[in-house]
Scaffold this active site. Sequence first.
Site, PDB file in Angstrom:
ATOM      1  CD  GLU A 136      -3.564  -3.232  -7.035  1.00 44.59           C
ATOM      2  OE1 GLU A 136      -2.914  -3.784  -6.116  1.00 44.59           O
ATOM      3  OE2 GLU A 136      -4.202  -2.177  -6.857  1.00 44.59           O
ATOM      4  CG  HIS A 168      -0.956   1.274  -4.392  1.00 37.05           C
ATOM      5  ND1 HIS A 168      -0.819   1.042  -5.738  1.00 37.05           N
ATOM      6  CD2 HIS A 168      -1.539   0.143  -3.878  1.00 37.05           C
ATOM      7  CE1 HIS A 168      -1.284  -0.154  -6.035  1.00 37.05           C
ATOM      8  NE2 HIS A 168      -1.723  -0.720  -4.930  1.00 37.05           N
ATOM      9  CD  GLU A 186      -2.826  -1.156  -0.053  1.00 31.33           C
ATOM     10  OE1 GLU A 186      -3.011  -0.097  -0.676  1.00 31.33           O
ATOM     11  OE2 GLU A 186      -3.310  -2.242  -0.415  1.00 31.33           O
TER      12      GLU A 186
END
Length: 317
Positions: free
Chosen positions: A221, A149, A146
Amino acid sequence: MARTRFLKDTGLTARMTLVMFLIGAIFVGFIAILIALSGNNGGLALVIGVVGLGVVWFQWYKSDTLAMKAMRAREVSPEEAPELHGVIDRLCALADMPKPRVAISYTDLPNAFATGRSPSRAVVCVTTGLLDRLSAEEVEAVLAHELSHVAHRDVLVMTMASSAGIVAAMATRGAQYGAIFGGNRRSDNNGAPAWLIILVVSMVTYAISFVLTRLLSRYRELCADRSGAFLTGKPSALASALTKITGEIARIPNRDLRASQSMNAFFIAPAISGASFNTLTSTHPSLEQRLEQLAKIAAELGRPMDGGFPTQPGLGL
């Protein structure tokens, strides 16, 4: 991308850049066609484009607030969740990046997401369902994914990528009311009504944009998986976490999954039960594809994929 210690992947970056270029070209071409077909109402076509971009800007600017509300999550302090904050502190130090806000969503759905218009406004959120099911090393692996990202400004990238689809969807709705584009006025002496041509062009533009955006999301992803795995040096922990999350999602009632599906593009794994993710419409690569990439990373690092970490939850709250 912000300057961090997340490993760069030139191959994935090149593919993402190409997809972004194609989406931008489609957007410009669509607006040009819209103006040409609208004739005297070309100004209205520009208004639709501006309004569409305004919607995109609002979604980007308020992305953290909208996502938190959608998941009924709340920000937690280091005193409330010391272990969770401790893991994020370590990862941010490793990555040399600003620490985002930390939030928890009190739901049994095992998942996590990161959002925010910039690293300084970012928030990383995990669900209690995830904390209750994963080990400490698995949670760390998910958080590294995460944080990747956040470092790559993926919310900005995906919001920009969605602009063509949003404007095309608005034009499609407008074209359904032919009067917006001149009623039954024809594009030429013998042609079809302009609003019908615009409707078809809008639908085609939306379909192409939809597929390209999904393709970009899957690259995003894979890039986050790779970056996070190299940051922690434990690809097996992320592989185990993804396997557990996907398996546990399949056990969540469909009613609860449907309530969270608007967040699928943000989640580390989509809230879909019993479906194959290896399709044009998927926001994520298949579990098999992700595990295969992680196995290759483990080989690069000289580390086996056969475990070697605790299996009991370590950060449950």
